[in-house]
Design an enzyme around this catalytic site. Sequence first.
Site, mmCIF file in Angstrom:
data_model
loop_
_atom_site.group_PDB
_atom_site.id
_atom_site.type_symbol
_atom_site.label_atom_id
_atom_site.label_comp_id
_atom_site.label_asym_id
_atom_site.label_seq_id
_atom_site.Cartn_x
_atom_site.Cartn_y
_atom_site.Cartn_z
ATOM 1 C CG ASN A 1 -6.679 -0.492 0.363
ATOM 2 O OD1 ASN A 1 -5.788 -0.700 -0.966
ATOM 3 N ND2 ASN A 1 -6.302 -1.442 1.047
ATOM 4 C CB CYS B 1 -0.451 -0.589 1.244
ATOM 5 S SG CYS B 1 -2.186 -1.775 0.870
ATOM 6 C CG HIS C 1 -3.511 3.165 1.164
ATOM 7 N ND1 HIS C 1 -4.077 2.865 -0.348
ATOM 8 C CD2 HIS C 1 -3.351 2.854 2.225
ATOM 9 C CE1 HIS C 1 -4.167 1.449 0.177
ATOM 10 N NE2 HIS C 1 -3.858 0.964 1.508
HETATM 11 C C1 LIG Z 1 -11.151 -5.581 8.075
HETATM 12 C C2 LIG Z 1 -11.842 -4.695 8.712
HETATM 13 C C3 LIG Z 1 -13.392 -4.080 8.662
HETATM 14 C C4 LIG Z 1 -12.824 -5.300 10.614
HETATM 15 O O1 LIG Z 1 -13.058 -5.366 10.745
HETATM 16 P P1 LIG Z 1 -13.500 -5.360 11.901
HETATM 17 O O2 LIG Z 1 -13.994 -4.941 13.048
HETATM 18 O O3 LIG Z 1 -11.989 -5.443 13.628
HETATM 19 O O4 LIG Z 1 -14.242 -6.724 12.862
HETATM 20 P P2 LIG Z 1 -13.283 -7.979 13.291
HETATM 21 O O5 LIG Z 1 -12.629 -8.660 12.447
HETATM 22 O O6 LIG Z 1 -13.877 -8.197 14.566
HETATM 23 O O7 LIG Z 1 -14.509 -9.178 12.611
HETATM 24 C C5 LIG Z 1 -16.374 -8.693 13.266
HETATM 25 C C6 LIG Z 1 -16.756 -10.208 12.859
HETATM 26 O O8 LIG Z 1 -17.332 -9.755 11.299
HETATM 27 C C7 LIG Z 1 -17.038 -11.170 10.913
HETATM 28 N N1 LIG Z 1 -16.380 -10.228 9.890
HETATM 29 C C8 LIG Z 1 -15.558 -10.582 9.405
HETATM 30 N N2 LIG Z 1 -15.392 -10.291 7.639
HETATM 31 C C9 LIG Z 1 -17.097 -10.629 7.839
HETATM 32 C C10 LIG Z 1 -17.524 -10.114 5.736
HETATM 33 N N3 LIG Z 1 -16.528 -9.315 5.174
HETATM 34 N N4 LIG Z 1 -19.053 -9.963 6.125
HETATM 35 C C11 LIG Z 1 -19.522 -9.853 7.298
HETATM 36 N N5 LIG Z 1 -18.995 -10.710 8.466
HETATM 37 C C12 LIG Z 1 -17.647 -10.584 8.379
HETATM 38 C C13 LIG Z 1 -15.737 -11.720 11.993
HETATM 39 O O9 LIG Z 1 -16.121 -13.361 11.364
HETATM 40 C C14 LIG Z 1 -16.347 -11.603 13.208
HETATM 41 O O10 LIG Z 1 -17.637 -12.172 13.896
HETATM 42 P P3 LIG Z 1 -17.797 -13.096 15.024
HETATM 43 O O11 LIG Z 1 -17.777 -11.512 16.279
HETATM 44 O O12 LIG Z 1 -18.565 -13.810 14.965
HETATM 45 O O13 LIG Z 1 -16.199 -13.086 15.464
HETATM 46 C C15 LIG Z 1 -10.953 -3.657 9.928
HETATM 47 O O14 LIG Z 1 -10.195 -4.113 11.117
HETATM 48 C C16 LIG Z 1 -9.842 -3.284 9.365
HETATM 49 O O15 LIG Z 1 -10.370 -2.072 8.742
HETATM 50 N N6 LIG Z 1 -8.990 -3.309 9.016
HETATM 51 C C17 LIG Z 1 -8.047 -2.476 8.575
HETATM 52 C C18 LIG Z 1 -7.861 -2.974 7.234
HETATM 53 C C19 LIG Z 1 -7.054 -2.584 6.164
HETATM 54 O O16 LIG Z 1 -6.418 -1.243 6.043
HETATM 55 N N7 LIG Z 1 -6.699 -2.812 5.403
HETATM 56 C C20 LIG Z 1 -5.491 -2.427 4.438
HETATM 57 C C21 LIG Z 1 -4.144 -1.886 4.919
HETATM 58 S S1 LIG Z 1 -3.251 -1.180 3.994
#
Ligand SMILES: CC(C)(COP(=O)(O)OP(=O)(O)OC[C@H]1O[C@@H](n2cnc3c(N)ncnc32)[C@H](O)[C@@H]1OP(=O)(O)O)[C@@H](O)C(=O)NCCC(=O)NCCS
EC number: 2.3.1.180
Length: 336
Positions: A293, A115, A263
Amino acid sequence: MYQTKIAGLGKYVPENIVTNDDLSKLMDTNDEWITERTGIKERRHIKKGDGNTTATMGVKAAKIAIERSGISKDDIDLIVFATLSPDYYFPGCGVQVQEMLEIDTCPALDVRNQCSGFIYGLSVADQFIKTGMYKNVLLIGSENHSGGLDFTTRGRSVSVIFGDGAGAAVLTRSDHNGQGVLSTHLHSEGKHALELSLKGPSTEHWVPEIIAENPQGDDIPYYPYMNGQFVFKNAIQRFSEVINEGLQANGLEVSDIDMLIPHQANLRISQFVQQKFRLSDDKVYNNIQRYGNTTAASIPIALTEAWEEGKIKDEDIVVLAAFGSGFTWGSAIIKW
Ligand SMILES: CC(C)(COP(=O)(O)OP(=O)(O)OC[C@H]1O[C@@H](n2cnc3c(N)ncnc32)[C@H](O)[C@@H]1OP(=O)(O)O)[C@@H](O)C(=O)NCCC(=O)NCCS
């Protein structure tokens, strides 16, 4: 020392639009979850047979940037190509672009900083131009994510976030002192390398081994892994630090920022940064809602759109900032 300016910008995204509802037909997800957590409504995916690859999308964006720059392709001294999804394990996409654009045997360099790839590439180009070694550099960020994502429920926390596309910039020696790239700031922290990574294939885990060991197993190093919450926490901290670092290096204040192009990792990350710096909506450009992204392509696509929409004017202070796998992060401060 010379100074580097952006002479032309271009972007290309595949025509095929994939909405959150489309994804919910493939895996257990829904529009509400994706919108609330990431801001993404749709993204573009290459369709098999549409002729798009990481290199060809990069070339399409590059042709627009070259035309807008008024610089002949034959005067390009160096190609820098940033991607985490090259068409081949090797060679890199840079040489493909050199061939596709029919540019004579110029150097072509691939940047592997995910990224942060566009900002790393910009910094590399800037050093060559500053010292006078090269005058014109073609910088491309392009990604074909969709071909390598896990579109089952197992991969949902990663695969809903990423999209395909390309952006490009022609960088050249500036004639006006004070105009152009003021500074770039790069960082990495390899101890978090595996928190956002794609482990295979690699020379540690080579293709025949992967296939032999796991015909349908749980060890799936050939799909990306992301520790989402850990990435999120690190991203908001590093974005803020590296923007401040860039401002301080140039004696600038937050109030001097005319346009911040973060980004496009996640809308919530951009909004956090915006709130932290108390920037008004017109000073931050986001398009993750439409493209997801696109990793190394996200900043050049957003920069191109912001410029096309007339949101960047001469003399503006434009701040680019990125964070991603590695972890790597960086910023660039540009006087337009
Ligand atoms: C990835 C991201 C959106 C996940 O959000 P979060 O609030 O951390 O969610 P979690 O990973 O804790 O998951 C919460 C729940 O949603 C579920 N879940 C994960 N992806 C899912 C999807 N696409 N649809 C529905 N549910 C989903 C998980 O299984 C989890 O379920 P559970 O509570 O029953 O275990 C978040 O962590 C994020 O944005 N991180 C940064 C990612 C990023 O920017 N990456 C690029 C960097 S360059």
